[in-house]
Design a protein around this motif. Structure first.
Motif, PDB file in Angstrom:
ATOM      1  N   GLN A  21      50.574  21.453  29.049  1.00 46.57           N
ATOM      2  CA  GLN A  21      51.820  21.299  28.295  1.00 46.57           C
ATOM      3  C   GLN A  21      52.652  20.097  28.734  1.00 46.57           C
ATOM      4  O   GLN A  21      53.490  19.620  27.975  1.00 46.57           O
ATOM      5  CB  GLN A  21      52.675  22.563  28.420  1.00 46.57           C
ATOM      6  CG  GLN A  21      52.954  22.985  29.852  1.00 46.57           C
ATOM      7  CD  GLN A  21      53.675  24.317  29.922  1.00 46.57           C
ATOM      8  OE1 GLN A  21      54.515  24.626  29.075  1.00 46.57           O
ATOM      9  NE2 GLN A  21      53.335  25.136  30.890  1.00 46.57           N
ATOM     10  N   MET A  22      52.419  19.587  29.939  1.00 48.87           N
ATOM     11  CA  MET A  22      53.179  18.438  30.410  1.00 48.87           C
ATOM     12  C   MET A  22      52.607  17.145  29.840  1.00 48.87           C
ATOM     13  O   MET A  22      51.429  17.060  29.490  1.00 48.87           O
ATOM     14  CB  MET A  22      53.152  18.402  31.941  1.00 48.87           C
ATOM     15  CG  MET A  22      53.955  17.285  32.584  1.00 48.87           C
ATOM     16  SD  MET A  22      55.689  17.167  32.054  1.00 48.87           S
ATOM     17  CE  MET A  22      56.315  18.770  32.558  1.00 48.87           C
ATOM     18  N   GLN A  23      53.470  16.139  29.727  1.00 47.28           N
ATOM     19  CA  GLN A  23      53.034  14.804  29.316  1.00 47.28           C
ATOM     20  C   GLN A  23      53.217  13.853  30.502  1.00 47.28           C
ATOM     21  O   GLN A  23      54.064  14.066  31.372  1.00 47.28           O
ATOM     22  CB  GLN A  23      53.861  14.313  28.123  1.00 47.28           C
ATOM     23  CG  GLN A  23      53.694  15.158  26.876  1.00 47.28           C
ATOM     24  CD  GLN A  23      54.518  14.624  25.711  1.00 47.28           C
ATOM     25  OE1 GLN A  23      54.803  13.430  25.610  1.00 47.28           O
ATOM     26  NE2 GLN A  23      54.899  15.514  24.815  1.00 47.28           N
ATOM     27  N   TYR A  24      52.435  12.772  30.504  1.00 47.90           N
ATOM     28  CA  TYR A  24      52.459  11.812  31.598  1.00 47.90           C
ATOM     29  C   TYR A  24      52.529  10.404  31.035  1.00 47.90           C
ATOM     30  O   TYR A  24      51.882  10.099  30.032  1.00 47.90           O
ATOM     31  CB  TYR A  24      51.217  11.990  32.493  1.00 47.90           C
ATOM     32  CG  TYR A  24      51.117  13.402  33.022  1.00 47.90           C
ATOM     33  CD1 TYR A  24      51.719  13.758  34.227  1.00 47.90           C
ATOM     34  CD2 TYR A  24      50.480  14.392  32.280  1.00 47.90           C
ATOM     35  CE1 TYR A  24      51.672  15.066  34.684  1.00 47.90           C
ATOM     36  CE2 TYR A  24      50.432  15.706  32.730  1.00 47.90           C
ATOM     37  CZ  TYR A  24      51.027  16.028  33.939  1.00 47.90           C
ATOM     38  OH  TYR A  24      50.990  17.338  34.382  1.00 47.90           O
ATOM     39  N   ARG A  25      53.333   9.585  31.681  1.00 48.35           N
ATOM     40  CA  ARG A  25      53.507   8.202  31.227  1.00 48.35           C
ATOM     41  C   ARG A  25      53.191   7.239  32.361  1.00 48.35           C
ATOM     42  O   ARG A  25      53.514   7.485  33.519  1.00 48.35           O
ATOM     43  CB  ARG A  25      54.948   7.959  30.752  1.00 48.35           C
ATOM     44  CG  ARG A  25      55.299   8.597  29.435  1.00 48.35           C
ATOM     45  CD  ARG A  25      56.700   8.181  29.007  1.00 48.35           C
ATOM     46  NE  ARG A  25      57.114   8.825  27.766  1.00 48.35           N
ATOM     47  CZ  ARG A  25      58.314   8.686  27.206  1.00 48.35           C
ATOM     48  NH1 ARG A  25      59.219   7.912  27.790  1.00 48.35           N
ATOM     49  NH2 ARG A  25      58.606   9.306  26.089  1.00 48.35           N
ATOM     50  N   GLN A  26      52.626   6.117  31.958  1.00 43.50           N
ATOM     51  CA  GLN A  26      52.306   5.063  32.911  1.00 43.50           C
ATOM     52  C   GLN A  26      53.591   4.361  33.349  1.00 43.50           C
ATOM     53  O   GLN A  26      54.503   4.134  32.547  1.00 43.50           O
ATOM     54  CB  GLN A  26      51.364   4.058  32.265  1.00 43.50           C
ATOM     55  CG  GLN A  26      50.591   3.206  33.245  1.00 43.50           C
ATOM     56  CD  GLN A  26      49.381   2.565  32.589  1.00 43.50           C
ATOM     57  OE1 GLN A  26      48.999   2.937  31.485  1.00 43.50           O
ATOM     58  NE2 GLN A  26      48.780   1.603  33.264  1.00 43.50           N
ATOM     59  N   VAL A  27      53.675   4.024  34.637  1.00 46.32           N
ATOM     60  CA  VAL A  27      54.840   3.323  35.180  1.00 46.32           C
ATOM     61  C   VAL A  27      54.638   1.830  34.990  1.00 46.32           C
ATOM     62  O   VAL A  27      53.890   1.182  35.728  1.00 46.32           O
ATOM     63  CB  VAL A  27      55.032   3.653  36.673  1.00 46.32           C
ATOM     64  CG1 VAL A  27      56.282   2.959  37.195  1.00 46.32           C
ATOM     65  CG2 VAL A  27      55.119   5.156  36.883  1.00 46.32           C
ATOM     66  N   GLY A  28      55.284   1.282  33.968  1.00 51.25           N
ATOM     67  CA  GLY A  28      55.109  -0.136  33.665  1.00 51.25           C
ATOM     68  C   GLY A  28      53.650  -0.445  33.419  1.00 51.25           C
ATOM     69  O   GLY A  28      52.956   0.266  32.690  1.00 51.25           O
ATOM     70  N   GLN A  29      53.173  -1.519  34.037  1.00 46.44           N
ATOM     71  CA  GLN A  29      51.759  -1.880  33.936  1.00 46.44           C
ATOM     72  C   GLN A  29      50.973  -1.508  35.190  1.00 46.44           C
ATOM     73  O   GLN A  29      49.865  -1.999  35.403  1.00 46.44           O
ATOM     74  CB  GLN A  29      51.619  -3.383  33.655  1.00 46.44           C
ATOM     75  CG  GLN A  29      52.011  -3.772  32.247  1.00 46.44           C
ATOM     76  CD  GLN A  29      51.698  -5.222  31.925  1.00 46.44           C
ATOM     77  OE1 GLN A  29      51.456  -6.036  32.819  1.00 46.44           O
ATOM     78  NE2 GLN A  29      51.708  -5.561  30.643  1.00 46.44           N
ATOM     79  N   SER A  30      51.553  -0.622  36.002  1.00 47.02           N
ATOM     80  CA  SER A  30      50.822  -0.135  37.168  1.00 47.02           C
ATOM     81  C   SER A  30      49.799   0.904  36.715  1.00 47.02           C
ATOM     82  O   SER A  30      49.783   1.332  35.562  1.00 47.02           O
ATOM     83  CB  SER A  30      51.779   0.503  38.177  1.00 47.02           C
ATOM     84  OG  SER A  30      52.196   1.792  37.736  1.00 47.02           O
ATOM     85  N   GLY A  31      48.967   1.337  37.637  1.00 50.64           N
ATOM     86  CA  GLY A  31      48.005   2.384  37.316  1.00 50.64           C
ATOM     87  C   GLY A  31      48.548   3.780  37.521  1.00 50.64           C
ATOM     88  O   GLY A  31      47.844   4.763  37.251  1.00 50.64           O
TER      89      GLY A  31
END
Length: 335
Positions: A11-21
């Motif tokens: 149920q959680m969503q995840y986002r990339q931090v800028g252009q980091s991995g």
């Protein structure tokens, strides 16, 4: 023995931090309040368990969180040892240095002396071998930016942090720090600004800089110390933060000053089928620069309720126009 929810990532969503991995859960748990040595430990433990069971992987600490300063890190370390040690590699754990922590000239600020000593103390309190992210908590006008950058770089090179970040730096200061970190080849990936419906300065000062630099952000004070929840819709409850005479961050006058605005925003939220808090978090997350927003909590049920924001993150153009119109009528909040 604690066993994490097997469906925690559904149920959680995840986002990339800028252009980091690196990716963060779009909602992170902050330890600024309710995790000190004056707060019931078992309730803290249940809140952290509930957060992890809901897929929250980002945990945000600082050396001075408590009260007493340092006690939030100590309590988090106890919870890690008791419940979450097997899941360490599934967690992004951050801490910070920069606000006053101990007496004398070295317990505050951004000097290399202060930051390195503070990071060492934070690792001891939490029982961790390293932090995933370590932040400069605020710019120090008495310390050159180069010195603060070198201190954070040293933490990475010594294996005590994987990434570094800064908090409460202006857009111009952020650009200067980014240039310093680029020369050092330091993995600077993130900024932590105050951002919510009442605090929109990052939209013009900071977010454009982060976008140009391909850096990410995690917002704190996402619900304006509880103003953007149902807590103050009908006055100031006796057990609320605004009622505490020792609290310097939220005053009864601020509740009174924002009441009409909060009630109008609550009507928009109801029309969307959301709580005011859920809508406020969803509104924050409309910003592409934000990888995560921090929530605080005083009980596990609040964490569950806030995660409901993910069920309705989209806004119509009409809703955003209505929200902007409501906010335009709000006078600057007294601090």
């Amino acid at each position: 023995m604690y066993q994490a929810n097997l469906k925690r990532y559904e149920q959680m969503q995840y986002r990339q931090v800028g252009q980091s991995g690196l990716k963060l859960s779009v909602i992170g748990l902050g330890f600024w309040a309710n995790f000190g040595n004056i707060d019931p430990f078992e309730n803290q433990r249940q809140m952290v368990r509930q957060a992890f069971d809901l897929g929250i992987t980002y945990y945000d600490l600082a050396n001075n969180y408590g009260p007493e300063p340092g006690s939030a890190e100590t309590n988090f370390g106890r919870i890690m040892a008791m419940d979450l040690k097997p899941y360490r590699d599934e967690m992004v754990i951050a801490s910070k240095a920069g606000h006053r922590m101990w007496p004398g000239p070295y317990g505050d600020g951004g000097s290399r002396k202060s930051i390195i000593a503070s990071a060492e103390q934070s690792l001891q309190r939490t029982g961790l071998d390293y932090f995933d992210i370590f932040y400069s908590h605020r710019p120090d006008p008495e310390t050159p930016l180069e010195e603060t950058a070198l201190a954070l770089d040293q933490l990475v090179r010594s294996g005590k942090a994987l990434y570094v970040g800064i908090s409460k730096y202006s857009g111009a200061q952020t650009a200067k720090m980014a240039a310093l970190f680029a020369d050092l080849h330091t993995p600077f990936i993130i900024h932590q600004p105050r951002y919510n419906l009442f605090e929109r300065q990052p939209e013009t000062d900071l977010f454009p800089v982060l976008t140009d630099l391909h850096k990410g952000a995690v917002g704190f004070s996402s619900l304006a110390q509880g103003l953007l929840t149902a807590k103050y819709l009908h006055g100031i409850p006796a057990n609320s933060r605004a009622k505490q005479t020792t609290n310097p961050f939220l005053h009864p006058a601020q509740v009174t000053q924002t009441l009409d605005t909060v009630q109008a925003l609550n009507q928009v939220a109801q029309q969307r089928g959301q709580s005011l808090a859920a809508m406020a978090l969803a509104w924050n997350l409309r910003q592409p620069a934000l990888a995560s927003v921090l929530i605080g909590a005083s009980r596990p049920e609040q964490i569950t309720a806030n995660v409901q924001a993910l069920q309705h993150l989209d806004f119509t153009a009409a809703e955003l126009t209505t929200i902007d119109r409501i906010l335009a009528q709000q006078a600057p909040i007294q601090r």
